[in-house]
Design an enzyme around this catalytic site. Structure first.
Site, PDB file in Angstrom:
ATOM      1  N   HIS A 241       0.872  -1.200   0.000  1.00  0.00           N
ATOM      2  CA  HIS A 241       0.000   0.000   0.000  1.00  0.00           C
ATOM      3  C   HIS A 241       0.904   1.243   0.000  1.00  0.00           C
ATOM      4  O   HIS A 241       1.634   1.456  -0.942  1.00  0.00           O
ATOM      5  CB  HIS A 241      -0.934  -0.084   1.219  1.00  0.00           C
ATOM      6  CG  HIS A 241      -2.060   0.896   1.248  1.00  0.00           C
ATOM      7  ND1 HIS A 241      -2.417   1.689   0.215  1.00  0.00           N
ATOM      8  CD2 HIS A 241      -2.942   1.189   2.246  1.00  0.00           C
ATOM      9  CE1 HIS A 241      -3.463   2.442   0.554  1.00  0.00           C
ATOM     10  NE2 HIS A 241      -3.801   2.170   1.791  1.00  0.00           N
ATOM     11  N   HIS A 280      -2.752  -2.353  -9.668  1.00  0.00           N
ATOM     12  CA  HIS A 280      -3.682  -1.657  -8.762  1.00  0.00           C
ATOM     13  C   HIS A 280      -4.929  -2.512  -8.621  1.00  0.00           C
ATOM     14  O   HIS A 280      -5.358  -3.174  -9.543  1.00  0.00           O
ATOM     15  CB  HIS A 280      -4.065  -0.286  -9.330  1.00  0.00           C
ATOM     16  CG  HIS A 280      -4.686   0.612  -8.310  1.00  0.00           C
ATOM     17  ND1 HIS A 280      -6.009   0.577  -8.008  1.00  0.00           N
ATOM     18  CD2 HIS A 280      -4.131   1.536  -7.493  1.00  0.00           C
ATOM     19  CE1 HIS A 280      -6.257   1.464  -7.055  1.00  0.00           C
ATOM     20  NE2 HIS A 280      -5.145   2.052  -6.718  1.00  0.00           N
ATOM     21  N   ASP A 336       3.002   5.202  -7.302  1.00  0.00           N
ATOM     22  CA  ASP A 336       4.144   5.072  -6.394  1.00  0.00           C
ATOM     23  C   ASP A 336       5.518   5.262  -6.994  1.00  0.00           C
ATOM     24  O   ASP A 336       6.530   5.044  -6.338  1.00  0.00           O
ATOM     25  CB  ASP A 336       4.031   3.747  -5.634  1.00  0.00           C
ATOM     26  CG  ASP A 336       2.928   3.880  -4.589  1.00  0.00           C
ATOM     27  OD1 ASP A 336       1.958   3.130  -4.648  1.00  0.00           O
ATOM     28  OD2 ASP A 336       3.035   4.825  -3.769  1.00  0.00           O
TER      29      ASP A 336
END
Ligand code: SDX
Length: 421
Positions: A241, A280, A336
């Site tokens: 996460h 994702h 990210d």
């Protein structure tokens, strides 16, 4: 199994939570915060203005934003009465562990969170006093998020805490507390402040991800919001996460040069490695935030110079996007890869998840507030039903809790230890 009973009396076979806050379309690769496309907000808005939008449901007028930003910044510059607390951590404590503890610590002495008020985290529209108490918690948590993060950064370097001037922006005040060495020589950098503000805005909310769900589930016991935010912070810490932005850089450092990318891709395909920064749970075409991250990266690299891992990152991106394994599994870059920007801005690697948590406090609070205002349940039952409100649901759902399908051993009799083989 009948599944979960919800407000409108129907049965669902999954826990579907209704919300007005953010909509992400996994197939179209788009995200809307209260109906506004994330691209528009990133271009025209600021993190604090988007925070107001996410929490209260509308873009603020000038007077509304003045009150909101003044309150948040007030809590942001007066650092927590936490000198001893922060100094108690070891020199090598991970800053996410410090931040997670700091949110709970904040709640241990904030007036609204004291034991006599526990259980009263339900607010009623029209009850101005209860709503004002909620707003104060929201201002304090958004403001303090930057201060606690900066204190977590400084305490590990054995540095004194600093109180920034009150005329800086939200990210400016944060950067002042993070990197500044002494009062006279802090020079604000508007381009870096703006870049960080865009990244904060991108990270503010993202529907019901693992950490937002954790905040809601924790809040549904009517605990104070500081403890619920601490729980969300703990969930975000994980490498699948919010910890992924740190994992991406560690992955790029392990890969090293671009010529090592093909071997790494093969290892991922053999499931020996995970491609951090890709994939994702919802987006199956692209993460709209990743394009804005790319644009922001160019702006930052113009100032800081390109990061030597950038070439490897680009080679990895190109190889993965062309490879059947990733195409078949509909894996695309997610938000990210922003770790490359944080690295170029000089943040330490293990601090990257903290840079995710600070802005995400806004989304957690938006979901917490949405769940807390009881009228949204009684006022319009079909609109919003969350874990929180299911606990208060009249007639039917009591305290909603996840159920399971038991696949363990059948009924059996106890055997004393001497009789076991
Ligand atoms: C965030 O929910 C949110 O909104 C989160 C977030 C937010 O803003 O809150 O967007 C932030 O957490 C982004 C994700 C950050 N995590 C990472 O970058 C870590 C790497 N990503 C993966 O671990 C993974 O993609 C997940 C955990 C994010 C999603 O995993 P899923 O739900 O299993 O993905 P999937 O169902 O699409 O997987 C399909 C296939 C599977 O293989 P098969 O079993 O079908 O053969 O793709 C594989 C997965 O194993 N797969 C990957 C992969 N991600 C999925 N294989 C290699 N590398 C990956 N990154």
């Amino acid at each position: 199994e009948k599944g979960l009973r919800v407000a409108d009396g129907g049965f669902l076979n999954t826990a579907v939570i209704r919300s007005q806050i953010t909509f992400i379309d996994g197939e179209a690769g788009s995200e809307y915060n209260r109906g506004y496309p994330i691209e528009q907000l990133a271009l025209h808005s600021t993190h604090l203005e988007t925070a107001y939008l996410l929490i209260y449901g509308a873009l603020p007028t000038v007077p509304q934003f003045e009150i909101f930003s003044k309150e948040v910044m007030h809590h942001g510059v007066t650092h927590a009465d936490a000198e001893l607390f922060f100094r108690s951590f070891r020199y090598d404590a991970h800053p996410m562990a410090i931040l997670t503890s700091a949110f709970a610590y904040l709640g241990s002495y904030c007036s609204e969170a004291n034991p006599s008020l526990q259980g009263q985290n339900i607010f009623t529209k029209g009850d101005e006093a209860s709503l004002a108490r909620m707003d104060k918690q929201i201002y304090r948590l958004i403001g303090k998020a930057t201060t606690l993060a900066a204190m977590a950064y400084r305490v590990r370097q054995g540095r004194e805490f600093v109180t920034p001037p009150t005329n800086l922006s939200y990210t400016g005040s944060f950067l002042y507390q993070m990197d500044h060495m002494s009062e006279e020589n802090y020079v604000p950098n508007p381009i870096l402040e703006k870049a960080l503000d865009v990244l904060f805005l991108l990270h503010a909310d993202h529907e019901l991800n693992a950490s937002a769900t954790t905040v809601l589930q924790t809040g549904s016991s009517l605990v104070d919001p500081y403890s619920a935010i601490a729980a969300g912070c703990a969930s975000l810490y994980g490498p699948l996460h919010g910890g992924a932005n740190e994992a991406v850089i560690r992955m790029l450092i392990t890969i090293g040069k671009p010529e090592n990318v093909p071997a790494f891709i093969e290892a991922v395909k053999k499931r020996e490695k995970v491609l951090s920064g890709f994939g994702h749970r919802v987006y199956k075409t692209s993460d709209p935030r990743s394009f804005i991250v790319r644009k922001t990266a160019d702006e930052v690299f113009n100032i800081t110079g390109k990061d030597e891992l950038l070439e490897t990152a680009m080679a990895l991106h190109e190889a993965a996007m062309k490879d059947k394994y990733f195409i078949e599994r509909r894996l695309a870059p997610n938000v990210d890869f922003c770790g490359l920007i944080y690295r170029a801005m000089g943040f330490p690697l293990d601090f990257f998840p903290v840079l995710f948590a600070v802005p995400r406090v806004v989304g957690w609070l938006a979901h917490w507030r949405q769940a807390s205002i009881i009228e949204q349940l009684y006022g319009n039952k079909s609109l919003i039903v969350t874990f929180f409100q299911m606990m208060l649901q009249e007639g039917g759902v009591k305290i909603w809790r996840p159920r399971q399908i038991y696949i363990g051993a059948g009924k059996r009799e106890y055997v004393p230890i001497g009789g076991r083989v």
